[in-house]
Design a protein around this motif. Structure first.
Motif, PDB file in Angstrom:
ATOM      1  N   LEU A   1      -6.397  -2.830  73.623  1.00 57.59           N
ATOM      2  CA  LEU A   1      -6.774  -1.832  74.625  1.00 57.59           C
ATOM      3  C   LEU A   1      -8.055  -2.185  75.355  1.00 57.59           C
ATOM      4  O   LEU A   1      -8.199  -1.893  76.545  1.00 57.59           O
ATOM      5  N   GLY A   2      -9.024  -2.768  74.670  1.00 60.98           N
ATOM      6  CA  GLY A   2     -10.320  -3.057  75.276  1.00 60.98           C
ATOM      7  C   GLY A   2     -11.413  -3.000  74.229  1.00 60.98           C
ATOM      8  O   GLY A   2     -11.222  -3.441  73.093  1.00 60.98           O
ATOM      9  N   VAL A   3     -12.566  -2.434  74.601  1.00 56.60           N
ATOM     10  CA  VAL A   3     -13.701  -2.336  73.673  1.00 56.60           C
ATOM     11  C   VAL A   3     -14.178  -0.891  73.617  1.00 56.60           C
ATOM     12  O   VAL A   3     -14.052  -0.148  74.595  1.00 56.60           O
ATOM     13  N   ASP A   4     -14.730  -0.513  72.466  1.00 58.06           N
ATOM     14  CA  ASP A   4     -15.240   0.847  72.326  1.00 58.06           C
ATOM     15  C   ASP A   4     -16.679   0.927  72.819  1.00 58.06           C
ATOM     16  O   ASP A   4     -17.204  -0.037  73.400  1.00 58.06           O
ATOM     17  N   GLU A   5     -17.332   2.044  72.577  1.00 59.12           N
ATOM     18  CA  GLU A   5     -18.681   2.244  73.113  1.00 59.12           C
ATOM     19  C   GLU A   5     -19.726   1.361  72.461  1.00 59.12           C
ATOM     20  O   GLU A   5     -20.863   1.294  72.913  1.00 59.12           O
ATOM     21  N   TYR A   6     -19.337   0.637  71.388  1.00 57.75           N
ATOM     22  CA  TYR A   6     -20.229  -0.333  70.750  1.00 57.75           C
ATOM     23  C   TYR A   6     -19.756  -1.759  70.998  1.00 57.75           C
ATOM     24  O   TYR A   6     -20.163  -2.685  70.293  1.00 57.75           O
ATOM     25  N   ALA A   7     -18.868  -1.932  71.975  1.00 59.01           N
ATOM     26  CA  ALA A   7     -18.340  -3.239  72.385  1.00 59.01           C
ATOM     27  C   ALA A   7     -17.498  -3.892  71.301  1.00 59.01           C
ATOM     28  O   ALA A   7     -17.288  -5.105  71.335  1.00 59.01           O
ATOM     29  N   ALA A   8     -17.003  -3.128  70.346  1.00 60.59           N
ATOM     30  CA  ALA A   8     -16.097  -3.663  69.333  1.00 60.59           C
ATOM     31  C   ALA A   8     -14.672  -3.612  69.873  1.00 60.59           C
ATOM     32  O   ALA A   8     -14.274  -2.615  70.489  1.00 60.59           O
ATOM     33  N   PRO A   9     -13.881  -4.661  69.687  1.00 64.85           N
ATOM     34  CA  PRO A   9     -12.502  -4.655  70.202  1.00 64.85           C
ATOM     35  C   PRO A   9     -11.655  -3.579  69.542  1.00 64.85           C
ATOM     36  O   PRO A   9     -11.804  -3.289  68.354  1.00 64.85           O
ATOM     37  N   VAL A  10     -10.764  -2.984  70.327  1.00 65.73           N
ATOM     38  CA  VAL A  10      -9.893  -1.916  69.834  1.00 65.73           C
ATOM     39  C   VAL A  10      -8.444  -2.363  69.980  1.00 65.73           C
ATOM     40  O   VAL A  10      -8.005  -2.706  71.081  1.00 65.73           O
ATOM     41  N   PHE A  11      -7.735  -2.369  68.859  1.00 63.00           N
ATOM     42  CA  PHE A  11      -6.329  -2.738  68.855  1.00 63.00           C
ATOM     43  C   PHE A  11      -5.513  -1.571  68.298  1.00 63.00           C
ATOM     44  O   PHE A  11      -5.961  -0.867  67.403  1.00 63.00           O
ATOM     45  N   VAL A  12      -4.323  -1.399  68.837  1.00 60.84           N
ATOM     46  CA  VAL A  12      -3.407  -0.368  68.360  1.00 60.84           C
ATOM     47  C   VAL A  12      -2.094  -1.046  67.997  1.00 60.84           C
ATOM     48  O   VAL A  12      -1.516  -1.771  68.823  1.00 60.84           O
ATOM     49  N   SER A  13      -1.636  -0.844  66.782  1.00 62.60           N
ATOM     50  CA  SER A  13      -0.348  -1.381  66.377  1.00 62.60           C
ATOM     51  C   SER A  13       0.757  -0.442  66.839  1.00 62.60           C
ATOM     52  O   SER A  13       0.731   0.754  66.553  1.00 62.60           O
ATOM     53  N   LEU A  14       1.735  -0.992  67.545  1.00 57.92           N
ATOM     54  CA  LEU A  14       2.866  -0.210  68.023  1.00 57.92           C
ATOM     55  C   LEU A  14       4.062  -0.298  67.086  1.00 57.92           C
ATOM     56  O   LEU A  14       5.135   0.221  67.403  1.00 57.92           O
ATOM     57  N   ALA A  15       3.885  -0.949  65.948  1.00 56.93           N
ATOM     58  CA  ALA A  15       4.954  -1.003  64.962  1.00 56.93           C
ATOM     59  C   ALA A  15       5.202   0.386  64.405  1.00 56.93           C
ATOM     60  O   ALA A  15       4.258   1.098  64.040  1.00 56.93           O
ATOM     61  N   ASN A  16       6.454   0.783  64.351  1.00 51.41           N
ATOM     62  CA  ASN A  16       6.852   2.096  63.848  1.00 51.41           C
ATOM     63  C   ASN A  16       6.291   3.249  64.675  1.00 51.41           C
ATOM     64  O   ASN A  16       6.128   4.363  64.174  1.00 51.41           O
TER      65      ASN A  16
END
Length: 473
Positions: free
Chosen positions: A171-186
């Motif tokens: 998705l991008g980065v959060d407010e602390y510049a940490a990468p954000v991933f979302v698993s779409l499995a299930n």
């Protein structure tokens, strides 16, 4: 002693060479870095040099009154060695937005103490905000951002290479510049809400561009803003979609029926073809791809028509059936690898029926104008987190910022999603268009090869691709 003196010049020379190599490497990294990273590199030097003094002032040290062995040996006779002040050790790494500090814990100086001192660290390091999270037993990671990632626009240029993990949505980065991933499995459904121009289309563009290079993913699109595939936001991406419909309710209804038939066919053959009840136990493949249905301006296809004339009654029946069909996909499509992405300005009950919306486990919301719209998109708990509410994202600086509830994190997370240029989307769609195929063709060919009847209205075509679907153990 003579041997030591003899080799001393060599030792000094080696040490000087190592120091020179380190300084040269640091200089090269500094020159090659972008301007923001250079500022962070200078910031990292200040953090290292000032850590001992800052830790003492912030209460992040501990006094050890038990003397060490060396102190006992060197202490004068009759005097007690002075107590030692222990300071946590740190490692500092700069990046574009600030610094990442990994620190050790000491007795009485743990995660809670670091979190209490976060506001002092932010002021001392000249950071917009500082977060402290556990980093394993006896360790913490301190993230200090000098630039606010939420107001710093970013751009994503798709590589055109398949992802290592098919269903991992970056998705991008959060407010602390940490990468954000979302698993779409299930995951059976995803809702995306937000005012016009807030960034909804760009986040979908990235999903399609990142997933398109994989033959294990197929797309279908329905866009309520346009009449033809050559119009609107998906004109470039339509080449990578095996089916597309505009705002015509009859065409959209036909597409929904087509996908429901695919869902039914998959449900009835999944054990025979894959050997499992849930496709995600083996993962998507080119012969059983993850099928993503994108419904943009979803309210167009679900709205309630009120009136007594024949046409209005027909449209009302059509939208009611659309809701029933999409409900079928969301509630029954998860285990057979079907995902519905619903996009609307507001995801209130009059835009997306609640019996569809509330089944979607992943919800994103870009800027909203009202608290009611924010609650509809993210749930009633968003009222308890006013600082994260999408209502606060109406400033132009927050275009492209979305809010979502992340598993494993309390409250809600604000995420800066990158912009994807139309030219890049067109490039990826053109390069991956040859991977586009109707997922039902594989199952049709499989049924024909086993001598079984095909679904009504379809016949196996000689041009169907070869299928090698063997039952998996």
């Amino acid at each position: 002693m003579g041997t030591v003196t003899e080799h001393a010049p060599d030792v000094v020379l080696v040490a000087a060479l190592l120091l020179g190599a380190w300084l040269l490497l640091t200089a090269v990294r500094y020159v090659r870095a972008d301007p923001s990273t250079r500022v962070s590199m200078r910031q990292a030097v200040r953090v290292r040099w000032g850590w001992v003094r800052l830790a003492r002032m912030a209460g992040l040290t501990v006094t050890d009154k038990t003397p060490g062995l060396l102190a006992q040996i060197t202490a004068q006779k009759g005097t007690a060695p002075p107590p030692r002040v222990l300071t946590p050790k740190i490692k500092v790494k700069p990046d574009q937005f600030g610094v990442v500090v990994r620190a050790t814990c000491l007795p009485k100086v743990g995660l809670e103490e670091y979190q209490k001192a976060a506001r002092f660290l932010a002021d001392a390091w000249r950071c917009t905000r500082v977060s402290v999270l556990p980093d394993g037993p006896g360790k913490v990671v301190i993230r200090g951002v000098r630039l606010d990632p939420l107001t710093t626009s970013t751009e994503h240029r798709p590589t055109g290479r398949p992802l290592a993990e098919v269903a991992r949505w970056d998705l991008g980065v959060d407010e602390y510049a940490a990468p954000v991933f979302v698993s779409l499995a299930n995951v059976p459904g995803v809702t995306v809400a937000g005012t016009p121009g807030a960034g909804k289309t760009s986040v979908v563009n990235r999903l399609v561009c990142d997933f398109a290079p994989s033959a294990a993913v197929q797309f279908a699109g329905v866009d309520g803003k346009v009449s033809w595939a050559s119009e609107g936001d998906y004109a470039d991406l339509a080449k990578r979609m095996f089916a597309f419909s505009g705002d015509d309710l009859d065409e959209a209804n036909a597409l929904f029926k087509r996908l429901v038939e695919l869902r039914k066919l998959r449900s009835s053959t999944i054990r025979e073809v894959l050997g499992v009840k849930n496709m995600w136990h083996v993962g998507p493949s080119p012969h059983w791809p993850l099928t993503i249905l994108i419904i943009d301006e979803a309210h167009t296809f679900f709205r309630e028509y009120k009136g007594n004339d024949a046409e209005t009654k027909r449209l009302a029946a059509l939208t009611a059936e659309n809701a029933r069909l999409v409900e079928d996909l969301v509630k029954k499509g998860r285990s057979v690898g079907m995902l519905v992405l619903l996009i609307s300005q507001k995801t209130t009950g009059d835009a997306i029926p609640t019996f569809i919306r509330d089944v979607c486990p992943v919800g994103l919301s870009f800027a909203q104008k009202t608290a009611e719209a924010a609650v509809a998109a993210l749930g009633d708990d968003i009222r308890n987190w006013p600082d994260a509410s999408p209502v606060t994202l109406q400033d132009p600086a927050y275009v492209g910022v979305t809010v979502m509830a992340m598993q494993g994190r309390p409250g809600f997370t604000r995420i800066r999603t990158p912009y994807v240029a139309d030219a890049d989307a067109a490039r990826i769609a053109e390069a991956t268009a040859h991977l586009t195929i109707d997922p039902s063709l594989y199952l049709d060919a499989y049924l024909a090869s086993t001598g079984r009847a095909l679904p009504a209205g379809r016949e196996a075509e000689p041009a169907d691709p070869p299928v090698h679907l063997a039952k998996r153990p």
